[in-house]
Design an enzyme around this catalytic site. Structure first.
Site, short mmCIF file in Angstrom:
data_model
loop_
_atom_site.label_atom_id
_atom_site.label_comp_id
_atom_site.label_asym_id
_atom_site.label_seq_id
_atom_site.Cartn_x
_atom_site.Cartn_y
_atom_site.Cartn_z
N TRP A 1 3.69 0.66 -8.66
CA TRP A 1 2.43 0.82 -7.93
C TRP A 1 1.38 1.52 -8.78
CZ3 TRP A 1 1.93 -2.56 -4.40
CH2 TRP A 1 3.05 -2.96 -3.66
N ASP B 1 -2.09 8.48 -4.76
CA ASP B 1 -1.64 7.44 -3.84
C ASP B 1 -0.43 8.03 -3.12
OD1 ASP B 1 -0.46 5.30 -2.56
OD2 ASP B 1 -0.21 4.05 -4.35
N LYS C 1 4.14 3.39 6.45
CA LYS C 1 5.44 4.01 6.20
C LYS C 1 5.59 5.26 7.05
CE LYS C 1 4.82 2.15 1.65
NZ LYS C 1 5.50 0.86 1.73
N1 PMP Z 1 1.32 2.27 -3.20
C1 PMP Z 1 2.59 2.54 -2.86
C2 PMP Z 1 3.23 3.80 -3.36
C3 PMP Z 1 3.30 1.67 -2.04
O1 PMP Z 1 4.56 1.94 -1.70
C4 PMP Z 1 2.66 0.49 -1.57
C5 PMP Z 1 3.33 -0.49 -0.62
N2 PMP Z 1 4.67 -0.56 -0.63
C6 PMP Z 1 1.36 0.24 -1.98
C7 PMP Z 1 0.71 1.15 -2.78
C8 PMP Z 1 0.63 -1.01 -1.56
O2 PMP Z 1 0.22 -0.82 -0.26
P1 PMP Z 1 -0.48 -1.93 0.62
O3 PMP Z 1 0.54 -2.98 0.88
O4 PMP Z 1 -0.87 -1.15 1.83
O5 PMP Z 1 -1.64 -2.43 -0.13
#
Ligand code: PMP
Length: 359
Positions: free
Chosen positions: A102, A172, A196
């Protein structure tokens, strides 16, 4: 039918109390004769929901009035781009600590917006550890430092954030917001998709220090300009009303348990049950993350062969455990144990892990 033992990485379990409350209010929210989805986002009842959700988050994370709380759409993935669009300054760099996929994605998006680079990476050791930033003073001329506080895929988490930074820290926190108390004052901006720890997908929380709003340029499209949302209480356009309502219910639930401190204690208890089973299995289960970087939210482990992994996952599925497959880039297994996953479900999983190993 009973509820699943839900270990999904997200979207995932919501507190049963929240779902029951939503069910109770489904046809008639607070005497309005409507579901929240059916009412105007300009109506008093909805404005109250929006306001209460903001206030609760402010209380639970101890967010001072120096910060705006925004409820946006587009997921954390949109923040990968929107944050640099607003905060990355001309002639300066966005710095990124790479601690998993991520953060790699966040950096790639920023590089489409401006100048951004990695200052530490855990990629060479397959993201088993949160990497160290060698020289904090080298960051002085940056616009911000971006970290991913919890790495959902690899099961690692920051336990101490960089201190004495001269540039804003951006995090994030999609997969660990509200799993423990944090000092919001040490951040310039925090963002997190809700799906989450905070509620359903569809709403993304952004907590931004007010003075950083001055960096946004008038040339930004309105929807991508943080100021638009800050100036309109996140009601500039039609918000994801049902998601914000459920977010409010989840925050009420978290508050009723005793807030971030209480949640941290339960989360530690839950994580300890699984890590204990991994550690005393004599290598039957191998934890992916190094001990000092282990996540409270995502417990990642492998078994010693594909056959054993398949058998473990198949038996677990039979017993009602869901979401235990590891992410394809790590393989093996991952138990995501977010705030709403009950302690008893984690106890059941630890017990199953032990029984399976013994057999
Ligand atoms: N950052 C992290 C740490 C994540 O775990 C996730 C989704 N699993 C995301 C970003 C992406 O999030 P979204 O699907 O809400 O765009």
């Amino acid at each position: 039918m009973t509820r699943a033992y839900n270990f999904n990485a997200g979207p995932t379990a919501l507190p049963e109390e929240v779902l029951k409350r939503a069910e109770k209010e489904w046809l008639n929210y607070n005497g309005t004769g409507m579901n929240v989805m059916e009412m105007s986002h300009r109506s008093k009842p909805y404005e109250e929901i929006n306001h209460q959700a903001q206030n609760l988050l402010r209380k639970l994370l101890n967010i001072s009035n120096d910060y705006e709380i925004l409820f946006l759409q587009g997921g954390a993935s949109l923040q990968f781009a929107m944050m640099p669009m607003n905060l990355l300054e001309e002639g300066k760099k966005g710095y990124y600590v790479l601690s998993g996929s991520w953060s790699e994605k966040a950096l790639k998006e920023a590089q489409k917006i401006g100048d951004a680079e990695s200052v530490a990476s855990g990629k060479d050791n397959n993201y088993t550890t949160i990497p160290d930033i060698k020289d904090l003073s080298s960051l002085e001329n940056g616009s911000y430092l971006h970290i991913t506080s919890n790495n959902t895929i690899y099961g690692t988490q920051w336990h101490e954030t960089p201190k004495n930074l001269s540039i804003p820290l951006v995090a994030d926190m999609s997969s660990d917001i509200l799993c423990r108390p944090i000092d919001v004052n040490s951040y310039g901006l925090i963002y997190a998709g809700a799906q989450k720890n905070l509620g359903p997908s569809g709403v993304t929380v952004v907590i931004i220090k007010k003075d950083l709003l001055a960096r946004s340029k008038d040339s930004l499209p309105s929807m991508l300009d943080y100021r638009t949302h800050a100036n309109n209480q996140s009601l500039y356009n039609t918000p994801p009303t049902l998601a914000v309502y459920l977010l409010k219910l989840v925050l009420e639930w978290a508050d009723s348990l005793g807030g971030a401190e209480a949640l941290e204690k339960i989360n530690q208890q839950k994580a300890e049950l699984l890590y204990h089973e991994i550690d005393q299995s004599n290598g039957f289960y191998n934890g992916h993350a190094n001990k000092n970087s282990r996540s409270l939210m995502n417990v990642t482990f492998t078994l010693n062969s594909k056959e054993l992994t398949d058998a473990f996952l198949a038996e677990a599925k039979e017993l009602g455990f869901t979401g235990l497959n590891g992410h394809r880039s790590v393989g093996g297994c991952r138990a995501s144990i977010y705030n709403a996953v009950p302690l008893e479900h984690v106890e059941k999983l630890a017990q199953f892990m032990k029984e399976f190993r013994t057999r």
